[in-house]
Design an enzyme around this catalytic site. Structure first.
Site, PDB file in Angstrom:
ATOM      1  N   GLY A  70     -42.774   2.948  47.107  1.00 21.55           N
ATOM      2  CA  GLY A  70     -42.766   2.110  48.426  1.00 21.55           C
ATOM      3  C   GLY A  70     -44.344   1.576  48.463  1.00 21.55           C
ATOM      4  O   GLY A  70     -44.656   0.305  48.757  1.00 21.55           O
ATOM      5  N   SER A 199     -38.279   2.942  49.015  1.00 20.15           N
ATOM      6  CA  SER A 199     -38.912   4.162  48.152  1.00 20.15           C
ATOM      7  C   SER A 199     -37.523   4.963  48.079  1.00 20.15           C
ATOM      8  O   SER A 199     -36.942   5.499  49.037  1.00 20.15           O
ATOM      9  CB  SER A 199     -39.912   4.653  48.925  1.00 20.15           C
ATOM     10  OG  SER A 199     -40.373   5.745  48.165  1.00 20.15           O
ATOM     11  N   HIS A 201     -37.729   8.481  47.500  1.00 20.69           N
ATOM     12  CA  HIS A 201     -37.642   9.848  47.875  1.00 20.69           C
ATOM     13  C   HIS A 201     -37.657   9.770  49.401  1.00 20.69           C
ATOM     14  O   HIS A 201     -37.702  11.073  50.020  1.00 20.69           O
ATOM     15  CB  HIS A 201     -38.962  10.498  47.455  1.00 20.69           C
ATOM     16  CG  HIS A 201     -40.295   9.827  48.031  1.00 20.69           C
ATOM     17  ND1 HIS A 201     -40.935  10.807  49.011  1.00 20.69           N
ATOM     18  CD2 HIS A 201     -41.137   8.961  47.998  1.00 20.69           C
ATOM     19  CE1 HIS A 201     -42.059  10.167  49.443  1.00 20.69           C
ATOM     20  NE2 HIS A 201     -42.273   9.007  48.883  1.00 20.69           N
ATOM     21  N   CYS A 324     -53.901  14.422  59.607  1.00 18.63           N
ATOM     22  CA  CYS A 324     -52.912  14.575  58.627  1.00 18.63           C
ATOM     23  C   CYS A 324     -53.439  13.807  57.330  1.00 18.63           C
ATOM     24  O   CYS A 324     -53.165  14.163  56.134  1.00 18.63           O
ATOM     25  CB  CYS A 324     -51.506  14.308  59.071  1.00 18.63           C
ATOM     26  SG  CYS A 324     -51.172  12.386  59.366  1.00 18.63           S
TER      27      CYS A 324
HETATM   28  C1  LIG Z   1     -43.382   6.825  52.482  1.00 14.74           C
HETATM   29  C2  LIG Z   1     -43.686   5.400  52.908  1.00 14.74           C
HETATM   30  C3  LIG Z   1     -44.416   4.369  52.044  1.00 14.74           C
HETATM   31  C4  LIG Z   1     -44.880   4.900  50.709  1.00 14.74           C
HETATM   32  O1  LIG Z   1     -43.808   5.116  49.841  1.00 14.74           O
HETATM   33  P1  LIG Z   1     -44.167   5.975  48.492  1.00 14.74           P
HETATM   34  O2  LIG Z   1     -42.867   5.765  47.576  1.00 14.74           O
HETATM   35  O3  LIG Z   1     -44.490   7.127  48.948  1.00 14.74           O
HETATM   36  O4  LIG Z   1     -45.309   5.216  47.947  1.00 14.74           O
HETATM   37  C5  LIG Z   1     -44.624   3.142  52.386  1.00 14.74           C
HETATM   38  N1  LIG Z   1     -44.314   2.798  53.653  1.00 14.74           N
HETATM   39  C6  LIG Z   1     -43.747   3.623  54.634  1.00 14.74           C
HETATM   40  C7  LIG Z   1     -42.970   3.193  56.255  1.00 14.74           C
HETATM   41  C8  LIG Z   1     -43.499   4.801  54.452  1.00 14.74           C
HETATM   42  O5  LIG Z   1     -42.820   5.866  55.077  1.00 14.74           O
END
Ligand SMILES: *Cc1c(COP(=O)(O)O)cnc(C)c1O
Length: 396
Positions: A70, A199, A201, A324
């Site tokens: 993401g 994303s 995960h 955090c």
């Molecule tokens: C987790 C998250 C991201 C980052 O995604 P990654 O795959 O961990 O780089 C970006 N935006 C939001 C709102 C997220 O919750």
């Protein structure tokens, strides 16, 4: 009992995703760019995954670019829109105060390069309005980027309305939909979304893989130069197993979305009902405009870090809005953006549940959080002051 209630941070991989990935480590391990059959089989898997991701958000497969997650998708979308804008002399960008850092830090970088950024207020309920977006748009606005659902408090933004405003005014619209895709219905066409980040995960796919949807006719800029992968827009040999796993997880989530939403919402309501009984507690963000699984509470007079550690002792994995981020002592920018004073924002708790959680686990949380809050308050000098009337409660 062990309860994982931090699904907004990351999720367990689904069995479907894991099984889909397995052949691509040691059977179909060719390079998708190679012309022999080992490579072409991997290429086929890659393109099937692209179709699945496109279908999940009602896009065309040619509009999907695979990324490392993401964060990369957010960076590439925003920087590309900035380049397109600069060519037309437009260097104004609109976003909100409570975006993910992948968006905010990219905007900071652009500000240093001479772009002007307007960060809209998200109010006490954690929702920006389309009218506010419309009012902020100027002649020189090149991009509106508003997240679909907030990762800390779970509030959903009026994306379709914002999309309509942007389309009418001819401004590019990007949404960080990492917390929304696979959790709530997302339709890039119906919602007039030009660019969208997702994303793997966050929906039971693997970590380190994501995708950027970019509407046809919008020219992407590269973050990574090299080979011609991803139609020349993202160099580097594709992470085929991860891409296949993400697509399988997404397909599965979309297939079961309705039942999952109902089940998760019910568990969330169990949490809200149980935790609202704690004196001087508050649910953060709009009561109804939220993703099914995420709740965020503030408990006056305590400190989020200690709360998390004691909950961990009770087998509960949750998250807090304070400290955090890399040991910083500042409370979360999200909680500050909805108007919480520092001392209250420090006492926050995020619980995020998924379809693998159970009502019994929610009962365990509802039983343990009040105990831990009471224990921490019994040792808190701030709580003592509040009780004595030396200080006034912020949360009634
Ligand atoms: C987790 C998250 C991201 C980052 O995604 P990654 O795959 O961990 O780089 C970006 N935006 C939001 C709102 C997220 O919750």
């Amino acid at each position: 009992m062990k309860v994982y209630a931090d699904n907004a941070a990351t999720t367990m991989m689904s069995r479907t995703a894991k099984e889909a990935m397995m052949p691509y480590f040691d059977v179909v391990y060719g390079n998708p760019s190679s012309l022999y059959s080992f490579g072409q089989e991997a290429k086929t898997a890659l393109e099937e995954a692209r179709e699945k991701v496109a279908k999940a958000i009602n896009a065309d497969h040619k509009e999907i670019y695979f990324t490392s997650g993401g964060s990369e998708a957010d960076n590439q979308a925003i920087l590309s829109a900035a380049v397109i804008g600069a060519r037309k002399g437009k260097k104004h960008i609109i976003s909100t105060k409570f975006e993910h850092h992948a968006v905010l830090h990219t905007l900071n970088k652009l500000e240093k390069q001479g772009y002007e950024v307007t960060l809209l207020d998200v109010h006490e309920n954690g929702v920006v309005t389309a009218a506010e977006v419309a009012a902020a748009i100027r002649e020189d606005t090149c991009l509106v980027t508003v997240m679909f659902a907030n990762n800390e408090i779970g509030t959903i933004q009026p994306i379709a309305e914002i999309g309509a405003v942007c389309r009418e005014k001819g401004v590019l619209f990007h949404t960080d939909a990492v917390q929304a895709v696979a959790h709530v219905p997302v339709d890039v066409k119906a919602m007039n979304i030009d660019m969208l980040s997702l994303s793997g995960h966050k929906f039971h796919g693997p970590k380190g893989v994501g995708a950027l949807y970019v509407k046809k006719s919008i020219a992407l800029s590269n973050l990574i130069e090299g080979g011609a992968q991803e139609r020349g827009k993202r160099a580097g040999t594709e992470n085929v197993p991860a891409i296949v796993g993400m697509a399988a997880a997404l397909e599965e989530s979309v297939l079961h979305m309705e039942e999952n939403m109902a089940k998760i919402t019910e568990m969330r309501e169990q949490l809200i009902e149980g935790l609202s009984k704690i004196p001087h507690s508050k649910l953060n963000g709009d009561r109804d405009m939220r993703v099914p699984g995420t709740v965020n509470f503030c408990f006056e007079g305590i400190e989020g870090e200690s709360l998390l550690l004691l909950l961990d002792d009770a087998g509960i994995a949750a998250s807090s809005g304070s400290a955090c981020t890399s040991g910083s002592l500042d409370p979360s920018h999200v909680l500050l953006s909805i108007g919480l004073p520092h001392e209250v924002a420090h006492g926050s708790l995020r619980l995020s549940v998924c379809e693998y959680n159970t009502p019994e686990e929610m009962a365990h949380i509802v039983e343990n959080v009040p105990k831990v809050v009471e224990y921490l308050r019994s040792m808190s000098p701030i709580w003592e002051d509040l009780q004595k009337g030396v200080k006034e409660y912020v949360i009634q």
